[in-house]
Design a protein around this motif. Sequence first.
Motif, PDB file in Angstrom:
ATOM      1  N   ALA A 140       1.053  -1.438  -0.083  1.00 25.83           N
ATOM      2  CA  ALA A 140       0.096   0.077   0.215  1.00 25.83           C
ATOM      3  C   ALA A 140       0.921   1.323  -0.122  1.00 25.83           C
ATOM      4  N   TYR A 179      -0.416  -0.035   7.690  1.00 29.85           N
ATOM      5  CA  TYR A 179      -0.510   0.849   6.679  1.00 29.85           C
ATOM      6  C   TYR A 179      -0.882   1.490   6.750  1.00 29.85           C
ATOM      7  N   THR A 181      -3.717   4.205   4.509  1.00 24.89           N
ATOM      8  CA  THR A 181      -3.849   4.860   3.429  1.00 24.89           C
ATOM      9  C   THR A 181      -4.741   6.143   3.335  1.00 24.89           C
ATOM     10  N   GLU A 182      -4.754   6.688   2.539  1.00 23.79           N
ATOM     11  CA  GLU A 182      -6.155   8.203   2.485  1.00 23.79           C
ATOM     12  C   GLU A 182      -7.008   7.598   1.906  1.00 23.79           C
ATOM     13  N   ASN A 187      -5.363  -1.673   2.571  1.00 25.82           N
ATOM     14  CA  ASN A 187      -3.479  -1.314   2.672  1.00 25.82           C
ATOM     15  C   ASN A 187      -3.404  -2.389   3.055  1.00 25.82           C
TER      16      ASN A 187
END
Length: 247
Positions: A140, A179, A181-182, A187
């Motif tokens: 990711a 992780y 993520t946006e 992820n």
Amino acid sequence: MDIKQYLDSTYLKTAEQAGISEQENEKIVAACIQEAIDERFKLIMIRPQFVKLAKQMITEQKSEVLVGTVIGFHEGTTTIEEKLNEAEQAVQDGVDELDYVVNFQAFKDGIIDLVKNEVLLGTKFGLSHHRVVKWIIETAALDGSQIIQLSSLIKNVVVAHFKETDYDKVFVKSSTGFYKTENGLPNGATIPAVKAMLENAFPLPVKASGGVKTQDDAIEMIKLGVKRIGTSSAKAIVEGKENKSDY
């Protein structure tokens, strides 16, 4: 297909991340270990401080479940010396498999020699102690070309420095599952990422971790060619149910 033999049942939350006390978190870990024993999953994946507990429970019950732990988790930015110290303690505690988080940030920054060195030394340590090694690349955090390049880098280091008979003991693994993520992007393991890993890590095996939550997800990954699946939904996967877990 015995799907259980592909499943690394996973619980990696700290007490703080779970919003509970250390004692409550350890009870969850113990329950996950017991479930892995009862269900005869391939492996139980827990944080390093719980390796001794897992090994003790498995030994007492004469189970064949393997014990895995994470090294340099979850950012991967600790030095190779710190990662090796962590791995050495895990081996002393009885771990069977070492899942290192590669320094993917250094890779993204172009510090390639650092990454090659840690893959070489981390793999050498694991194999010399007869442990399976996995390198988490954190898909990711990478774009498509970076997934290809980092999978290839790990493959090239292993092929250049180790015997062919060792290749099946060194995995390339997709994700930590932690992780951030946006915009709600995945992820964990995605089909495109896993395909890229399979194509570019070969002849090393691939582990899909993060985001595999249903039996259909798992079967699709196995059909693609992955040899292991990391999931906190192992029992739900076996029973054909969907788990709302975030890993």
